[in-house]
Motif scaffolding. Structure first.
Motif, PDB file in Angstrom:
ATOM      1  N   GLU A 228     -10.153  39.224 -37.872  1.00  0.00           N
ATOM      2  CA  GLU A 228     -11.381  39.993 -38.272  1.00  0.00           C
ATOM      3  C   GLU A 228     -10.294  41.664 -39.220  1.00  0.00           C
ATOM      4  O   GLU A 228     -10.981  42.010 -39.922  1.00  0.00           O
ATOM      5  CB  GLU A 228     -12.515  40.602 -38.155  1.00  0.00           C
ATOM      6  N   GLU A 229      -9.608  41.785 -38.862  1.00  0.00           N
ATOM      7  CA  GLU A 229      -8.627  43.152 -38.813  1.00  0.00           C
ATOM      8  C   GLU A 229      -7.815  42.255 -40.596  1.00  0.00           C
ATOM      9  O   GLU A 229      -8.725  43.252 -41.402  1.00  0.00           O
ATOM     10  CB  GLU A 229      -7.973  43.314 -38.124  1.00  0.00           C
ATOM     11  N   ARG A 230      -8.028  41.042 -41.198  1.00  0.00           N
ATOM     12  CA  ARG A 230      -7.307  40.661 -42.062  1.00  0.00           C
ATOM     13  C   ARG A 230      -8.304  41.147 -43.275  1.00  0.00           C
ATOM     14  O   ARG A 230      -8.151  41.364 -44.472  1.00  0.00           O
ATOM     15  CB  ARG A 230      -7.159  39.229 -41.909  1.00  0.00           C
ATOM     16  N   THR A 231     -10.116  40.574 -42.641  1.00  0.00           N
ATOM     17  CA  THR A 231     -10.811  40.932 -43.677  1.00  0.00           C
ATOM     18  C   THR A 231     -11.015  41.938 -43.877  1.00  0.00           C
ATOM     19  O   THR A 231     -11.367  42.352 -45.562  1.00  0.00           O
ATOM     20  CB  THR A 231     -11.970  38.938 -43.825  1.00  0.00           C
ATOM     21  N   THR A 232     -11.097  42.352 -42.889  1.00  0.00           N
ATOM     22  CA  THR A 232     -11.966  44.370 -43.317  1.00  0.00           C
ATOM     23  C   THR A 232     -11.029  45.576 -43.582  1.00  0.00           C
ATOM     24  O   THR A 232     -11.441  46.449 -44.081  1.00  0.00           O
ATOM     25  CB  THR A 232     -12.255  44.379 -41.682  1.00  0.00           C
ATOM     26  N   GLY A 233      -9.793  44.535 -43.464  1.00  0.00           N
ATOM     27  CA  GLY A 233      -9.010  46.602 -43.849  1.00  0.00           C
ATOM     28  C   GLY A 233      -8.704  47.010 -42.169  1.00  0.00           C
ATOM     29  O   GLY A 233      -7.432  47.945 -42.641  1.00  0.00           O
ATOM     30  N   ARG A 234      -9.365  47.284 -40.877  1.00  0.00           N
ATOM     31  CA  ARG A 234      -8.981  48.401 -40.740  1.00  0.00           C
ATOM     32  C   ARG A 234      -8.023  47.832 -39.458  1.00  0.00           C
ATOM     33  O   ARG A 234      -7.360  46.936 -39.063  1.00  0.00           O
ATOM     34  CB  ARG A 234     -10.279  47.687 -39.356  1.00  0.00           C
ATOM     35  N   VAL A 235      -7.488  49.055 -39.064  1.00  0.00           N
ATOM     36  CA  VAL A 235      -6.575  49.060 -38.090  1.00  0.00           C
ATOM     37  C   VAL A 235      -6.526  49.761 -37.129  1.00  0.00           C
ATOM     38  O   VAL A 235      -7.986  50.113 -36.357  1.00  0.00           O
ATOM     39  CB  VAL A 235      -5.087  49.733 -38.463  1.00  0.00           C
ATOM     40  N   PRO A 236      -5.963  49.515 -35.763  1.00  0.00           N
ATOM     41  CA  PRO A 236      -6.284  49.804 -34.555  1.00  0.00           C
ATOM     42  C   PRO A 236      -6.459  51.378 -34.394  1.00  0.00           C
ATOM     43  O   PRO A 236      -5.781  52.128 -34.856  1.00  0.00           O
ATOM     44  CB  PRO A 236      -5.094  48.961 -33.097  1.00  0.00           C
ATOM     45  N   THR A 237      -6.678  51.729 -32.906  1.00  0.00           N
ATOM     46  CA  THR A 237      -6.758  52.985 -33.237  1.00  0.00           C
ATOM     47  C   THR A 237      -5.438  53.256 -32.789  1.00  0.00           C
ATOM     48  O   THR A 237      -4.971  54.541 -32.255  1.00  0.00           O
ATOM     49  CB  THR A 237      -8.162  53.393 -32.725  1.00  0.00           C
ATOM     50  N   PHE A 238      -5.202  52.681 -32.019  1.00  0.00           N
ATOM     51  CA  PHE A 238      -3.354  53.276 -31.650  1.00  0.00           C
ATOM     52  C   PHE A 238      -2.182  52.567 -31.843  1.00  0.00           C
ATOM     53  O   PHE A 238      -0.470  53.274 -31.435  1.00  0.00           O
ATOM     54  CB  PHE A 238      -3.647  52.529 -30.148  1.00  0.00           C
TER      55      PHE A 238
END
Ligand SMILES: [Zn+2]
Length: 283
Positions: A228-238
């Motif tokens: 899901e990181e790949r599809t949304t472009g979100r990265v972890p907080t850390f």
């Protein structure tokens, strides 16, 4: 008398066999191959750490894995597991450390594929987080391939974060190939390439492997943790540097598109489930 001769003969054969196995390296391979090792799981992660809600993720738990790549010119071990082999009691029981649980030590899995740590020519990790470094000291006899920014952080006075310096202390004196935010073609023929992909940590890296039957594959380290990181472009907080992570993802995505490579997200349970595990070979 006869019995004694037989016994002596048997002892001689045994001694010769032991000597041969101790000295002999595995026979060279004709084309690149890969072995997948199982290093347990991570349960109870908070999706918020990765900028997701529980509902947005199909699967929250992680799997941990490591890999041996065997090339006609030599071998490369990638990643070192999440739990130290020395923490297993030898009774077959799983070992739980915090949110991590492993059912098998790493080196017996390496042995099942026919290799000892001393047969490993090159060693690399995607990054220094402790779920990737547990048995790094076992590979200090190999040439360590590492980005300068990563190594500097690992051996800084008091490195902070998800890090266990005792896991890799022996690498300080290892023969080391230090890279400056650059790629390294390990065997010089484009088949096995360590690629710089910083952001998650200062010198995070991924590994490209061209396999004869499976085709080109990119082992993503922790460039992504969830599909899901790949599809949304979100990265972890850390992330060490979130902007760098995004730039590395863009660079790697362009590369795999051009190379026609599969992307293997190392912590993704679904990806890992489809792969044959050592001693089975991925060709
Ligand atoms: Zn990880």
């Amino acid at each position: 008398m006869f019995r004694r001769i037989v016994f002596t003969l048997a002892a001689c054969v045994l001694a010769t066999l032991t000597l041969t196995t101790a000295q002999q390296r595995p026979a060279p391979v004709k084309s690149a191959r890969l072995y997948v090792f199982e290093n347990g799981s991570i349960r109870g992660l908070d999706p918020k750490l990765f900028n997701f809600t529980r509902q947005e993720l199909k699967e929250v738990d992680f799997i941990n894995s490591s890999y041996l790549i065997v090339h006609p010119q030599g071998t490369l071990m990638f990643e070192a597991g999440a739990v130290e082999d020395s923490h297993f009691k030898g009774d077959g029981a799983p070992v739980t450390e915090g949110i991590m649980t492993a059912t098998k030590p790493l080196l017996p899995q390496l042995a099942s594929a026919g290799y000892k740590p001393s047969d490993v020519d090159y060693f690399a990790m995607s990054h220094y987080h402790s779920d990737h470094t547990a048995n790094a000291n076992a590979f200090a006899g190999a040439t360590w391939i590492v980005q300068k920014a990563e190594r500097d952080f690992m051996f800084s006075d008091k490195p902070q974060g998800i890090i266990q310096p005792a896991h890799y202390s022996a690498l300080r004196g290892a023969k080391t190939r230090i890279l400056n935010d650059e790629d390294f073609d390990v065997f010089g023929d484009g088949t096995v390439v360590v690629k710089s992909a910083p952001g998650h940590t200062p010198g995070h890296q991924v590994l490209f492997v061209r396999l004869p039957k499976t085709g080109p594959v990119l082992l993503a380290g922790d460039l992504y943790h969830y599909p899901e990181e790949r599809t949304t472009g979100r990265v972890p907080t850390f992330e060490f540097n979130a902007e760098q992570s995004k730039a590395s993802r863009a660079k790697v995505e362009a590369f795999i598109k051009q190379a026609g490579a599969q992307l293997w997200i190392e912590h993704d349970i679904a990806t890992h489930a489809k792969l044959p595990k050592a001693p089975a070979v991925v060709e």
